[in-house]
Design a protein around this motif. Structure first.
Motif, PDB file in Angstrom:
ATOM      1  N   ARG A 116       0.837  -1.201   0.000  1.00  0.00           N
ATOM      2  CA  ARG A 116       0.000   0.000   0.000  1.00  0.00           C
ATOM      3  C   ARG A 116       0.880   1.262   0.000  1.00  0.00           C
ATOM      4  O   ARG A 116       0.648   2.188  -0.787  1.00  0.00           O
ATOM      5  CB  ARG A 116      -0.915  -0.021   1.219  1.00  0.00           C
ATOM      6  N   ASP A 117       1.890   1.291   0.856  1.00  0.00           N
ATOM      7  CA  ASP A 117       2.769   2.463   0.925  1.00  0.00           C
ATOM      8  C   ASP A 117       3.586   2.616  -0.350  1.00  0.00           C
ATOM      9  O   ASP A 117       3.748   3.718  -0.880  1.00  0.00           O
ATOM     10  CB  ASP A 117       3.711   2.340   2.124  1.00  0.00           C
ATOM     11  N   THR A 129       1.496   3.761  -3.389  1.00  0.00           N
ATOM     12  CA  THR A 129       1.147   5.184  -3.261  1.00  0.00           C
ATOM     13  C   THR A 129       2.286   6.057  -3.761  1.00  0.00           C
ATOM     14  O   THR A 129       2.076   7.038  -4.490  1.00  0.00           O
ATOM     15  CB  THR A 129       0.815   5.518  -1.797  1.00  0.00           C
ATOM     16  N   ASP A 130       3.508   5.697  -3.389  1.00  0.00           N
ATOM     17  CA  ASP A 130       4.684   6.449  -3.841  1.00  0.00           C
ATOM     18  C   ASP A 130       4.906   6.269  -5.338  1.00  0.00           C
ATOM     19  O   ASP A 130       5.154   7.229  -6.075  1.00  0.00           O
ATOM     20  CB  ASP A 130       5.917   5.991  -3.060  1.00  0.00           C
ATOM     21  N   GLU A 189       2.880   8.308  -7.811  1.00  0.00           N
ATOM     22  CA  GLU A 189       3.165   9.732  -7.883  1.00  0.00           C
ATOM     23  C   GLU A 189       4.316  10.040  -8.833  1.00  0.00           C
ATOM     24  O   GLU A 189       4.637  11.203  -9.072  1.00  0.00           O
ATOM     25  CB  GLU A 189       3.498  10.261  -6.484  1.00  0.00           C
ATOM     26  N   ARG A 223      -5.528   4.675  -4.977  1.00  0.00           N
ATOM     27  CA  ARG A 223      -5.300   4.956  -3.557  1.00  0.00           C
ATOM     28  C   ARG A 223      -6.555   4.649  -2.733  1.00  0.00           C
ATOM     29  O   ARG A 223      -6.465   4.093  -1.635  1.00  0.00           O
ATOM     30  CB  ARG A 223      -4.873   6.411  -3.366  1.00  0.00           C
TER      31      ARG A 223
END
Length: 514
Positions: free
Chosen positions: A36-37, A40-41, A44, A85
């Protein structure tokens, strides 16, 4: 015209959200939380002129080899990232690993588009299909879709199968055992795509990695914060962290199941402003606990364990996990089923690594199937099991229940056909088949002149006067022997009837208009 139709190259992520994503990585962090982390990065980052799609599998239903869902379809990366997300924030890994099916669905989503599929999976195909052969077939047919594979936290014996998919596609295979590995693998793939950004993209300021190690040099997941003149920045070893170049005070430690940082260390940290710097911090390893459930000497699946202090719940953990805990004394409670409510006491000091043994009263998973005699037609309703005039269990019609082996009176909880089957022996798991003697009745509506009416509801009750339940006319209805009454609908238009049902007989009952 959609972005996909405009000719933009497509970047298509296929993400594993199967039940095994709740597994732990070597540093004891959970795969799904790290993914998940990292995603997310990753979302971007700059994908140039490409459009972005995202498909997940194994997140909605257990045992379903068609559980694969398109979350974002050939959208602007910013729009797709917002949808992804939202999905990742709520996803609950649950089911199977249908890789080949998901790749096939992804190819259909491409249509005439060209692009790249990024497969992120923590295991191999579990749905009797061969994704390696599938991708090999794509290559032989000249399909212009590249497949890139990232194996995330996979077992050694699974790597070869995932390597085969990458080899068939002619792309490098990436294996990741941490958030840093996953990020670098995805970044390597992104940089290799034809849709990669131009040379004008600049690295992020002080994008750095925080790495925790124990005094023995083993990797361990840590969290904390960077403290500087402009405030604090939360940091974690499970994702790429960002902060402007400068000197900071870093406070970090292992987060326990209690929700605290265990003996956090405070060190000075200087960031030079370069991409992918590493900050390595040695931290104390908290005590840990895991559970084992056994029955008659054999290890069996368990349940969630609740930890209590002063009769107050402080945390929970799954029976298959090893978790870090604060020092102190706890009562650990587990309840796999109603016959096994077990408590264990344990105290922890620095360096402890304990296993809790929960020895279970033997039970079997029983599914009761009452069927009309001479057929496989189930009588509808849930069940109760009785011994000595006392109700022992409620048994769901489809899911069954865990019961202690023995002899029970089985009641079908159906007010229209309340069956009692005495002295049923249940001594092994699986279906318990009970045939029930029945008669069969078909109801028909008839006009006063004798002509047939269309089928509709009939209100059928036990005895001569008991209020009835709605059933459908025109169907053969199984009923246990006894007296019944039937009332037509609408009320008052048709003559009511009282009749007897005899086991083995079939009859037609006519509801005539007055």
């Amino acid at each position: 015209m959609s972005l996909a139709q405009s000719g933009a190259r497509e970047v298509y992520v296929v993400f594993d959200a199967s039940g095994s994503m709740w597994g732990q990585l070597p540093d004891r962090s959970y795969k799904i939380q790290v993914a998940r982390d990292v995603l997310t990065d990753f979302l971007e980052r700059d994908f140039g002129n490409a459009v972005l799609s995202f498909r997940a599998y194994g997140h909605r239903r257990k045992g379903d080899c068609r559980d694969s869902e398109l979350i974002a379809d050939a959208a602007d990366p910013a729009v797709a990232a917002a949808r992804i997300r939202t999905f990742m924030a709520d996803v609950n890994p649950l089911g199977m690993t249908p890789i080949a099916y998901s790749l096939t669905e992804a190819l259909a989503d491409f249509g005439e588009n060209e692009g790249d599929i990024i497969l992120i999976t923590d295991g191999v195909e579990t749905c009797d299909a061969d994704p390696c052969a599938l991708v090999r077939d794509w290559k032989s047919r000249g399909i212009d879709v590249q497949v890139h594979v990232v194996g995330f936290g996979v077992e050694d014996h699974e790597s070869a199968a995932l390597q085969c998919i990458a080899d068939a596609a002619g792309t490098p295979y990436h294996e990741a055992a941490s958030g840093m590995d996953l990020t670098l693998g995805l970044e390597s793939i992104r940089e290799s795509l034809e849709a990669q950004p131009g040379p004008g993209e600049q690295p992020r300021d002080a994008a750095f990695w925080l790495k925790g190690v124990t005094p023995n040099g083993e990797p361990i997941a840590i969290e904390g914060e960077l403290q500087g003149v402009d405030g604090t920045v939360p940091v974690s070893s499970n994702r790429r962290n960002q902060a402007p170049a400068g000197t900071y005070v870093l406070v970090a430690g292992v987060k326990t199941q209690n929700g605290t940082l265990y003996k956090p260390v405070t060190v000075q940290a200087t960031l030079a402003g370069q991409a992918d710097e590493e900050l390595i911090v040695q931290v104390a390893q908290p005590p840990s606990v895991r559970a084992r459930f056994s029955s008659e000497g054999e290890t069996v699946a368990g349940s969630t364990i609740t930890a209590l202090q002063n009769n107050r719940e402080v945390f929970r953990f799954r029976w298959m996990d090893e978790v870090f805990v604060d020092e102190g004394s706890y009562t650990f409670r587990a309840q796999p089923n109603q016959d096994n409510v077990i408590e264990r006491e344990a105290s922890f000091v620095a360096g402890d690594k304990k296993e809790l043994l929960f020895d279970l009263v033997p039970t079997v998973r029983a599914v009761i199937r009452m069927v009309a005699s001479g057929s496989d037609e189930r009588l509808r309703g849930n069940y109760t099991l009785w011994q000595g005039g006392e109700q022992k269990y409620q048994v769901h019609m489809n899911n069954g229940a865990d019961v202690v082996p023995g002899v029970y009176d089985v009641h079908l909880e159906n007010e229209l056909i309340p069956v009692l089957s005495p002295a049923v022996r249940i001594d092994r798991g699986g279906d318990v088949l009970i045939e029930v003697p029945v008669g069969r009745v078909t109801f028909l509506y008839q006009q006063a002149d004798g002509s047939r009416e269309e089928d509709k509801r009939v209100f059928l009750g036990r005895g001569a006067t008991e209020r009835g339940r709605a059933i459908q006319s025109g169907l053969s209805i199984p009923l246990i022997p006894g007296q019944y009454n039937a009332v037509g609908w609408p009320a008052g238009i048709y003559e009511s009837i009282v009749f007897e049902v005899v086991a083995g007989e079939e009859k037609t009952m006519v509801l005539r208009a007055r």
